[in-house]
Enzyme design. Structure first.
Site, short mmCIF file in Angstrom:
data_model
loop_
_atom_site.label_atom_id
_atom_site.label_comp_id
_atom_site.label_asym_id
_atom_site.label_seq_id
_atom_site.Cartn_x
_atom_site.Cartn_y
_atom_site.Cartn_z
N GLY A 284 0.81 -1.22 0.00
CA GLY A 284 0.00 0.00 0.00
C GLY A 284 0.84 1.26 0.00
O GLY A 284 1.95 1.30 -0.51
N SER A 285 0.32 2.32 0.63
CA SER A 285 0.95 3.64 0.54
C SER A 285 2.32 3.72 1.19
O SER A 285 3.08 4.65 0.91
CB SER A 285 0.03 4.70 1.15
N THR A 286 2.67 2.77 2.06
CA THR A 286 4.03 2.77 2.61
C THR A 286 5.06 2.64 1.49
O THR A 286 6.20 3.08 1.63
CB THR A 286 4.22 1.60 3.60
N PHE A 287 4.65 2.04 0.37
CA PHE A 287 5.57 1.82 -0.75
C PHE A 287 5.91 3.13 -1.48
O PHE A 287 6.85 3.17 -2.27
CB PHE A 287 4.95 0.81 -1.73
N LYS A 288 5.18 4.19 -1.19
CA LYS A 288 5.46 5.48 -1.85
C LYS A 288 6.86 5.98 -1.51
O LYS A 288 7.43 6.79 -2.25
CB LYS A 288 4.39 6.51 -1.45
#
Length: 486
Positions: A284-288
């Protein structure tokens, strides 16, 4: 003497032999970083039988059943093992004998052919559910575990089945001792001629703080299913690694019932699975964080690059939405991270391409087992053009929309909490290739210290890491997505 007492010595030589019995070593202790016991051994009395010393094995077992409680499944198990093993191998009938049962057997020994009581050890886990997924548990030697090692044939001998117990089995197991017994032609002991003590297993010192681990486990217990890991960003020492729901490993050490095993196995919340290392999900957004660093390294963006977010991003006829319906307006990379603006990363990823994003992901720890000293570690998945061509024969072409999904940790991208904590550690420690680790023992400390001290550089520019760290700190400031957690 040879002439006068020749017949005597001839009889002794022919009718007596030296039988070497293996003595099980004491399994090594496991302690936390402060020396608190996490796994030790309790005394365990066992009723055992040597098949070659009895004329009728089942009758001897029934005789014992008249003295102490022995269930039918135990009798069937011993009869089955006796057919598969050599007659001289000692077989365990029952363990966990109390003092009354030990006394009853000793009093009736003249009538219990081939049966004896021996003192063994039972593994004990004081912290129970709090450390179950880290320590793991031991269990009886299965057919899959069997090898030519005679130690594994000892009655009641147990080996590591999961967690640290399994990964460090050879270290914890120790070296067996031996007792030389003079036995007669029937295999019955006459006297002990000598004894060589074995070498106890190594004492494992974990990086875990047991009381902090217990606190983390209790905090997770307020959720239906959850996982958490806390790690030193510079050394890689894991202070806590908890997965909920959990289980009591003592039930395995003492022999778990079929009903209890099925209940654990079939629980939809998967209490036997360590979700920190064995649960892989779209990050999810942690991968940004990965996508931002890939874009900065490729030169597609810098601190001053602004991108307008109207709440969606159009790629040909496909529309990809931002989580914020009205959009974020103009944002740079720091604000995009703070406010988790999807559109900013969609647009950037389209210019960067999946291969450069995948390369950065691998440098930060994704797609690897990280050489973690733990048996159940899933590598996750970092997709790229070559991967899809190799694995997806029906549709081998990488599509631009798949890059868009990957940029925010969706699509094929998979990682575990272990990957996420490693990624964050490498970002906050200045781009050093730190990896998580759990255990140390005599002979391993020097190698570990050298590895931590070396800390290979990942080749990521400090100014890029500074921008990402600034964005992450801003998550807790006004406008950030985690302001409520400040």
């Amino acid at each position: 003497l040879q002439i006068i007492e020749g017949e005597k010595y001839k009889t002794l030589a022919e009718n007596n032999r030296i039988n070497v019995r293996i003595l099980a070593p004491t399994r090594g202790q496991i302690v936390d970083r402060f020396g608190v016991l996490l796994a030790d051994n309790l005394q365990n009395f066992q009723a055992v039988i040597t098949p070659e010393q009895v004329e009728n094995l089942e009758k001897s077992l029934r005789d014992l059943q008249a003295v102490i409680p022995v269930d039918e499944s135990s009798i069937k198990r011993v009869l089955r093992l006796a057919k598969k093993n050599s007659a001289y191998i000692v077989l365990e009938i029952r363990d966990h004998l109390n003092w009354d049962e030990v006394s009853a057997i000793e009093v009736n020994l003249p009538h219990l052919s081939g049966i004896s009581v021996q003192a063994g050890e039972l593994r004990n886990y004081p912290y129970k559910e709090a450390l179950a997924h880290i320590i793991g548990y031991v269990g009886r030697v299965s057919e899959q575990d069997m090898s030519y090692d005679p130690l594994l044939s000892l009655p009641g001998f147990q080996v590591g089945k999961s967690g640290i117990e399994k990964h460090y089995e050879t270290v914890l197991q120790g070296k067996p001792g031996k007792a030389e017994m003079e036995v007669n032609v029937h295999g019955r002991p006459v006297r002990e001629l000598g004894r060589t003590l074995g070498q106890s297993g190594a004492r494992l010192v974990l990086t875990i703080d047991a009381e902090y681990q217990r606190f983390v486990q209790q905090r997770l217990a307020t959720e239906r299913s959850a996982a958490a890991i806390v790690m030193d960003a510079k050394t890689g020492e894991v202070y806590a690694m908890a997965s909920h729901p959990s289980y009591d490993p003592n039930s395995f050490a003492g022999g778990i019932s079929a009903m209890d095993w099925e209940q654990l196995r079939d629980d939809p919340a998967h209490p036997l699975n360590n979700k920190v290392t064995g649960g892989v999900f779209p990050p999810g957004s942690t991968f940004k964080i990965v996508t931002a660093l890939a874009g900065l390294e490729a030169g597609v963006i810098n601190r001053n690059t602004l991108s307008f977010c109207p709440g969606h991003y159009d790629l040909w006829s496909n529309r990809f939405h931002c989580w914020k319906q009205g959009g974020h307006g103009n944002v740079n990379v720091v604000r995009a991270l703070a406010e988790s603006c999807d559109v900013y990363f969609y647009r950037m990823a389209a210019a960067v391409g999946i291969d450069r994003i995948a390369n950065m992901a691998r440098r930060l720890g994704f797609g690897s087992n990280l050489n973690f000293d733990f048996p159940e570690v899933k590598t996750g998945l970092v997709p790229d053009i070559a991967w899809k061509k190799r694995e997806r024969k029906g549709d081998p072409t990488w599509h631009p929309g798949e890059t868009i999904n990957a940029s925010i940790g969706q699509g094929y991208m998979l990682g575990s909490p272990l990957h996420l904590v490693t990624m964050l550690a490498r970002v906050v420690n200045g781009g050093k290739m730190v990896s998580p680790w759990l255990a140390s023992y005599k002979g391993k400390e020097d190698a570990l210290g050298a590895a931590i001290k070396a800390g290979d550089d990942l080749g990521i520019k400090q100014e890029h890491l500074n921008m990402v760290r600034e964005g992450l700190e801003s998550v807790l400031l006004p406008g950030g997505t985690a302001i409520a957690s400040r």
